[in-house]
Design an enzyme around this catalytic site. Structure first.
Site, short mmCIF file in Angstrom:
data_model
loop_
_atom_site.label_atom_id
_atom_site.label_comp_id
_atom_site.label_asym_id
_atom_site.label_seq_id
_atom_site.Cartn_x
_atom_site.Cartn_y
_atom_site.Cartn_z
N TYR A 205 0.84 -1.25 0.11
CA TYR A 205 0.08 0.15 -0.08
C TYR A 205 0.99 1.26 0.15
O TYR A 205 0.62 2.06 -0.74
CB TYR A 205 -0.98 0.12 1.08
N ILE B 216 12.52 -10.34 1.38
CA ILE B 216 13.55 -9.50 1.81
C ILE B 216 14.72 -10.30 2.66
O ILE B 216 15.88 -9.71 2.45
CB ILE B 216 13.01 -8.61 2.80
N TYR C 152 6.35 -5.32 16.96
CA TYR C 152 6.53 -4.74 16.03
C TYR C 152 7.25 -3.21 16.27
O TYR C 152 8.01 -2.80 15.44
CB TYR C 152 4.97 -4.30 15.42
#
Length: 326
Positions: free
Chosen positions: A14, A62, A152
């Site tokens: 996004y 990644i 996070y």
């Protein structure tokens, strides 16, 4: 000077796709890298059609370090925008090891790869979650207390240190951009598909003819609900471009927000208004653990350091998303 080529990790995401849109519009070459775990290849197809350009897309994790180093060498990358991450706060409580592996270890490795390949520019997508749950009604300043309460937020905060060490080396440029609550879209094709953010959650409820829900109505705020800083994703993209084009050294971290707070109740009412569903009943539930009453950005530094100011109002952001979902 030859044209810059930027590697955008999480480029089908996004936020990453909006950054790509902004960079291409500004005449920069981009190479997009995404595992498609959360990203959507349809966003890249939209950008190719919009810009009439064959945008290079690499589908890879990644954590595939050999592959990403090969991409950097093959495409002569001159700068990195690193948005690839796991970003669900709740999920990070359940899978802390995976969050530290993807958000911290992979970032550290990517910076080392950048150094080996003489890349001088590195811009990191960080988060207001580094501030944790402040017990103050004052806007967060970059040099204020960092006390992340989730794996996070902690993984992102620790990763910032690696970026800071990189940009402290002579000749290197970059910063960590701390996003507040991201909202809005440039196009229906680039909509947020997350189930974490308030506006998509409310729209999802409305689409299923369910009532939106407010968690906590007894906070010390004007209407009793939490206040947050909602920043448009198009402004997030503009902030990355401003950082990429900065001609002087930037501070190690910059808040990217509007500097204005809106309450959960206000946001829900804006969505109901934009979707012509003002009569919808809104459920009120008890507070959730860890939700601060107030979390907004002090945006002074991003303005003075790189001349960046948000330009989209919350009403414009909500309308862009509501229109996209009709």
């Amino acid at each position: 000077m030859s044209q810059e080529t930027w590697l955008i990790t999480g480029g089908a995401g996004y936020i990453g796709a909006h950054i790509a849109d902004e960079f291409i519009g500004a005449g920069k070459n981009v190479v997009l890298h995404d595992s498609l775990y959360q990203g959507l290849e349809s966003r890249i197809q939209y950008l190719r059609a919009k810009h009439k350009k064959d945008i290079t897309f690499i589908k890879a994790d990644i954590r595939d370090y050999n592959e990403i180093e090969g991409v950097i060498q093959k495409y002569h990358i001159t700068g990195i925008i690193h948005t690839a991450a796991l970003k669900a706060v709740g999920e990070s409580m359940e899978k802390p090891d995976e969050y530290f592996e993807v958000n911290l270890a992979a970032t550290n490795e990517l910076v080392d790869i950048a150094k080996r390949n003489h890349i001088k520019k590195f811009i990191f997508s960080s988060t207001a979650a580094v501030y944790g749950s402040p017990d103050t009604m004052e806007p967060c300043k970059e040099d204020g207390l960092k006390a992340p309460i989730s794996p996070y937020g902690d993984s992102k905060y620790q990763a910032e240190a690696k970026i800071t060490s990189f940009i402290n080396q002579p000749g290197n440029f970059g910063t960590s951009l701390r996003f507040f609550n991201v909202v809005g879209t440039a196009a229906r094709e680039l909509l947020d598909n997350s189930v974490e953010n308030l506006v998509p959650i409310v729209l999802g409820k409305l689409n299923k003819n369910e009532a939106p829900e407010i968690f906590g109505t007894d906070y010390p705020t004007p209407d009793g609900t939490c206040i947050r800083d909602y920043v448009d994703v198009r402004d997030i993209a503009r902030a990355h471009l401003a950082a990429a084009d900065a001609t002087k050294l930037l501070p190690p971290a910059l808040n990217i927000g509007t500097g204005r707070g809106a309450s959960v109740r206000e946001v829900i009412n804006l969505v109901l208004s934009a979707t012509n569903k003002k009569e919808t009943k809104v459920l009120e539930s008890p507070r959730r653990a860890g939700d601060p009453a107030f979390l907004c950005a002090d945006v002074t530094l991003s303005k003075t350091a790189m001349g960046f100011e948000s330009k989209y109002s919350l009403e414009e952001s909500v309308r862009s998303v509501s229109a996209g979902q009709k």
